[in-house]
Design an enzyme around this catalytic site. Structure first.
Site, PDB file in Angstrom:
ATOM      1  CE1 TYR A 193      -4.131  -1.909   0.524  1.00  7.28           C
ATOM      2  CE2 TYR A 193      -2.715  -3.275   1.895  1.00  7.28           C
ATOM      3  CZ  TYR A 193      -3.895  -3.099   1.200  1.00  7.28           C
ATOM      4  OH  TYR A 193      -4.848  -4.079   1.182  1.00  7.28           O
TER       5      TYR A 193
ATOM      6  CG  ASN B 220     -10.949  -1.993  -7.920  1.00  5.38           C
ATOM      7  OD1 ASN B 220     -11.522  -1.502  -8.880  1.00  5.38           O
ATOM      8  ND2 ASN B 220     -10.032  -2.944  -8.033  1.00  5.38           N
TER       9      ASN B 220
ATOM     10  CB  CYS C  77      -7.479  -3.882  -5.488  1.00  4.38           C
ATOM     11  SG  CYS C  77      -9.050  -4.760  -5.528  1.00  4.38           S
ATOM     12  CG  HIS C  78      -5.989  -9.864  -6.674  1.00  7.38           C
ATOM     13  ND1 HIS C  78      -6.603  -9.319  -7.787  1.00  7.38           N
ATOM     14  CD2 HIS C  78      -5.017 -10.687  -7.144  1.00  7.38           C
ATOM     15  CE1 HIS C  78      -6.030  -9.800  -8.882  1.00  7.38           C
ATOM     16  NE2 HIS C  78      -5.070 -10.634  -8.519  1.00  7.38           N
TER      17      HIS C  78
ATOM     18  CD  GLU D  70      -2.690 -12.755 -10.101  1.00  9.10           C
ATOM     19  OE1 GLU D  70      -1.676 -12.106  -9.758  1.00  9.10           O
ATOM     20  OE2 GLU D  70      -3.777 -12.219 -10.384  1.00  9.10           O
TER      21      GLU D  70
END
Length: 200
Positions: free
Chosen positions: A139, A162, A170-171, A197
């Site tokens: 962040y 979001n 945003c994850h 991912e």
């Protein structure tokens, strides 16, 4: 044929008739230029997602925990009350999300409508798109990238609000101490997305 079978067949016919009528209504609304916001539901590994699009592009992705009805009410209030179940407009978005979850896609090529975000939050969303698949950013780092290093809390708020999670990733934003942090879809969904991912 038993009574139960007859009832099931009639119910199936009613459902198919309603689906045909819904499709026809959506097509006619689109042709008449009165389909301001189209939406559909999509089953995914992180729960049922609500997808919504305007003529400009995808405008909203909402997790079930965010309350789909509330998301639709927000769209009606902030964009247009002409919101209609019209899956066809969202076929491309659904395909790209399916490909993402199947690990065949690492980035989205969808037209987006970002009108639900403005000011610093909009700037944060633009920078979120720069965080690559399989990577994370803090962040704090995102606040600096967005031009306001002291706005860590505001970055957290921008991520929490979001309107297009998953598509605008945003994850991939985590805390500086290495903890995963909060997520609009829930921490379990955030863990699942980061794990998905990381296997690339």
């Amino acid at each position: 044929m038993s009574t139960t079978d007859l009832f099931a067949a009639a119910h199936r016919d009613d459902h198919e008739t309603m689906a045909r009528l819904q499709t026809r209504l959506a097509e006619e609304a689109d042709q008449d230029g009165v389909l301001d916001v189209a939406y559909r539901l999509l089953d995914s590994p992180v729960g049922t997602l609500l997808l919504a699009a305007t003529e400009r592009g995808l405008v909203r992705v909402a997790f079930a925990v965010q309350d789909h009805d509330a998301a639709l009410e927000q769209l009606a209030a902030r964009i247009s009350p002409r919101v209609l179940l019209a899956p066809a407009r969202l076929d491309l978005a659904a395909r790209e999300l399916d490909d993402y979850f199947a690990r065949r896609r690492t980035a989205f090529d969808l037209p987006l409508d970002l009108r639900l975000a403005s000011g610093f939050r909009r700037s944060v969303l633009e920078h979120l798109r720069e965080i690559g698949y399989g990577t994370t950013a803090s962040y704090k780092a995102l606040a600096a990238t967005a031009g306001n290093p002291g706005a860590v809390r505001a970055v957290g708020t921008a991520c929490a609000t979001n309107p297009l999670p998953l598509v605008i990733p945003c994850h991939r934003v985590v805390r500086s101490d290495g903890q995963i942090g909060n997520y609009a879809g829930g921490t379990e969904a955030k863990h699942a997305l980061l794990a998905l991912e990381s296997r690339a």
